[in-house]
Write an enzyme that holds these catalytic residues in place. Structure first.
Site, mmCIF file in Angstrom:
data_model
loop_
_atom_site.group_PDB
_atom_site.id
_atom_site.type_symbol
_atom_site.label_atom_id
_atom_site.label_comp_id
_atom_site.label_asym_id
_atom_site.label_seq_id
_atom_site.Cartn_x
_atom_site.Cartn_y
_atom_site.Cartn_z
ATOM 1 N N HIS A 1 48.047 44.717 47.140
ATOM 2 C CA HIS A 1 48.527 44.067 45.906
ATOM 3 C C HIS A 1 50.051 44.126 45.811
ATOM 4 O O HIS A 1 50.601 45.156 45.407
ATOM 5 C CB HIS A 1 47.898 44.740 44.686
ATOM 6 N N GLY B 1 40.117 39.868 42.648
ATOM 7 C CA GLY B 1 39.004 39.759 41.709
ATOM 8 C C GLY B 1 37.930 40.748 42.096
ATOM 9 O O GLY B 1 37.932 41.261 43.228
ATOM 10 N N GLU C 1 51.872 42.764 43.691
ATOM 11 C CA GLU C 1 52.330 42.599 42.303
ATOM 12 C C GLU C 1 52.475 43.916 41.543
ATOM 13 O O GLU C 1 53.095 43.962 40.494
ATOM 14 C CB GLU C 1 51.381 41.647 41.548
ATOM 15 N N CYS D 1 44.113 40.040 48.095
ATOM 16 C CA CYS D 1 42.860 40.769 47.988
ATOM 17 C C CYS D 1 41.660 39.806 48.014
ATOM 18 O O CYS D 1 41.447 39.160 49.028
ATOM 19 C CB CYS D 1 42.894 41.652 46.727
ATOM 20 N N TYR D 2 40.936 39.627 46.931
ATOM 21 C CA TYR D 2 39.787 38.710 46.961
ATOM 22 C C TYR D 2 40.221 37.312 47.430
ATOM 23 O O TYR D 2 39.480 36.635 48.165
ATOM 24 C CB TYR D 2 39.149 38.625 45.566
ATOM 25 N N LYS E 1 56.352 38.588 26.929
ATOM 26 C CA LYS E 1 57.175 39.282 25.933
ATOM 27 C C LYS E 1 58.582 39.619 26.452
ATOM 28 O O LYS E 1 59.576 39.407 25.763
ATOM 29 C CB LYS E 1 56.460 40.587 25.540
ATOM 30 N N ASP F 1 59.202 37.063 18.538
ATOM 31 C CA ASP F 1 58.640 35.793 19.022
ATOM 32 C C ASP F 1 58.937 34.638 18.064
ATOM 33 O O ASP F 1 59.414 33.582 18.464
ATOM 34 C CB ASP F 1 57.117 35.907 19.222
#
Ligand code: XMP
Length: 518
Positions: free
Chosen positions: A174, A56, A176, A83-84, A373, A232
């Site tokens: 990070h 963040g 991710e 991180c944060y 998605k 969708d």
């Protein structure tokens, strides 16, 4: 739906939080995102086997900084700070966080140190250093009591830390983002190795559970689904059909603003699958209502209102319909819950043009509301939906109306349909369609320029080609299509579509431009 093996992710505002969720799910473990200050009972309703604290933008020292909710450490489940999130753990557990003198942003090499641990697992023995992505201001200077340093980099003495006994971990980098080598593996180690989640979140298991949940919810009631032609709503409808068969009717309103061949394709696909389909051709009604309208917001409003009216009329003809199936996706849910993000609410509103009346009398069933998605595409594939539907680029609810600047007329729509079809055909045949996130043509009917036809010069309209690369549609960059391909598309458009004398390519990034022109 509930899952036995789930991870909760608390969002402290990082631009990468959605990616954490995607990576955890790619490791076949179910997870959900919550705002950092979500009520404890909402998060705990998931019975998470572990909690991830995202990054963040704040500093733990800022007076209004998001704090670590009390329940997180009280559960006794493993926690991973990123991180944060790591700085929060350090700050609350008695470590120290160094205020930043400058941001560290970009790649860094980290070296594993300290004891073997289940977060890095065998990675430690396979590589001596790991290329990771840093993006932070403050950083952990000293880990809290009970924690050991597990990795360090030139700029971050505590690039990773862990209290192996209490199963609390923190990463300054990070994992991710794709720029971190083997970051997805680290997240999988956390979910499976540290938290003990079985990796049972598979498309097949999801379909089974979703179908059973729809059956239980709907019982013997009548259900309608608004088909848009996109993946969708198609996936939502197909699962509902598996669950309740002919209790489901799919309403497909053709507003005349679709691309070449699209309405026929929708009707064929659902007809072939033995589903009850109610096709409504409302082209004239829509074009009549849009006559003379040039303002894009007014176009959207007219289309939205008309759509809802026709949808309700058709549903009323079917009998006592109690449920509405809708293909709402997880990013829509997250974005509509997020505060202060310009545009999200607008997109959300229009997303629902696919069939959500404001004062609706239906109960809403949203079987894919927990999916991203790419996950919905996997499910669609497994359900046997055709590739051209599953891999289709997103298409806005108001259709070509937002791709013609100025007034919409049948002639202009036909010009745009022909042009768009050429662009998409060429992308398909060159293999580029699946390599870009979205591609389309825009018609500028009033941007007239000179062309030559035989010996005569003539004035003609302008076509803009747009193709973008993006993960989340919140930011986008222009796709760098090969010149040869663009030249081929342009030549075909100029030769095959009457009235066009100029074809240009849109190189704008989002932000500051948007993906669509209107
Ligand atoms: P923008 O233009 O906001 O688009 O960068 C982001 C994504 O949203 C789609 N989009 C819409 N979808 N109704 C929709 O259903 C709309 O009014 C609308 N406007 C934009 C756009 O195609 C892109 O995928």
């Amino acid at each position: 739906m509930t899952f036995e093996n789930a991870i909760a992710i608390l969002d402290f505002g990082s631009q990468y939080t959605q990616l954490i969720a995607r990576r955890v799910r790619e490791g076949n473990v179910y997870c959900e995102l919550f705002p950092w200050d979500a009520p404890a009972k909402d998060v705990l309703a998931l019975s998470p086997k572990g909690i991830i604290l995202s990054g963040g933008p704040a500093s733990v020292y800022a007076p209004d900084a998001p704090h670590l909710p009390k329940y997180v450490l009280e559960q006794g489940v493993p926690v991973l700070g990123i991180c944060y999130g790591t700085q929060l753990l350090a700050h609350y557990l008695g470590g120290s966080v160094a205020r930043a003198t400058k941001r560290e942003y970009g790649p860094a090499d980290v070296e594993f140190v300290g004891p073997d641990n289940p977060l890095f697992g065998t990675l430690r023995s396979q590589v001596s250093t790991l290329k990771v992505w840093m993006s932070h201001g403050d950083s952990v200077a000293a880990p809290p009591p009970g924690f050991e340093v597990l990795a360090r980099s030139a700029n971050s003495p505590v690039a990773a830390m862990g209290d192996l006994g209490r199963r609390l971990y923190g990463l300054q980098f990070h994992p991710e983002v794709v720029h971190t080598d083997r970051g997805a593996e680290i997240l999988r180690h956390f979910a499976v190795g540290v938290c003990g989640c079985a990796p049972d979140w598979t498309p097949g298991a999801f379909i089974e559970q979703a179908v059973a949940a729809i059956r239980e919810r709907v019982g013997t009631g009548l259900v309608v689904c608004g088909l848009s032609g996109g993946v969708d709503s198609a996936v939502a409808a197909t699962m509902a059909h598996r669950a309740v068969g002919d209790q489901l009717a799919c309403i497909f309103v053709n507003h005349g603003l679709m691309r070449r061949g699209e309405p026929e394709q929708v009707v064929r696909t659902f007809h072939d699958r033995g589903m009850r389909l109610v096709p409504v051709d409302a082209t004239e009604e829509f074009l009549g209502a849009l006559a003379g309208v040039t303002d894009p917001e007014q176009k959207r409003r007219i289309i939205g209102e008309r759509f809802v009216r026709i949808f309700e009329q058709e549903a009323a003809k079917l009998g006592d319909v109690r449920f509405l199936i809708q293909g709402t996706l997880y990013p829509d849910v997250i974005e509509s819950a997020a505060t202060g993000r310009d545009g999200a609410a607008v997109i959300k509103h229009h997303h629902n043009v696919g069939g959500l009346p404001e004062d609706m009398q239906f109960e809403l069933v949203e079987p894919v509301r927990d999916l991203f998605k790419d996950e919905v595409r996997q499910i669609g594939k497994l359900l046997g939906l055709p590739h051209e539907l599953v891999g289709r680029h997103p298409f806005p609810g108001p259709g070509l109306a937002v791709r013609i600047l100025g007034e919409i007329t049948w002639e202009r729509l036909e010009v745009l349909r022909d042009t768009d079809a050429i662009f998409l055909q060429e992308l398909e045949s060159s293999g580029w369609y699946d390599r870009v996130a979205q591609a389309f043509a825009v018609l500028l009917p009033e941007a007239l320029s000179t062309g030559v036809a035989g010996d005569e010069s003539k004035f003609g309209q302008t076509i803009v080609l747009r193709a973008v690369e993006t993960d989340d549609f919140m930011t986008a960059s222009p796709a760098l299509l090969p010149h040869t391909l663009l030249t081929q598309v342009s030549t075909r458009i100029l030769n095959e579509v009457d009235g066009i004398t100029r074809v240009v390519y849109d190189f704008s990034t989002k932000p500051p431009a948007t993906i669509e022109w209107l």
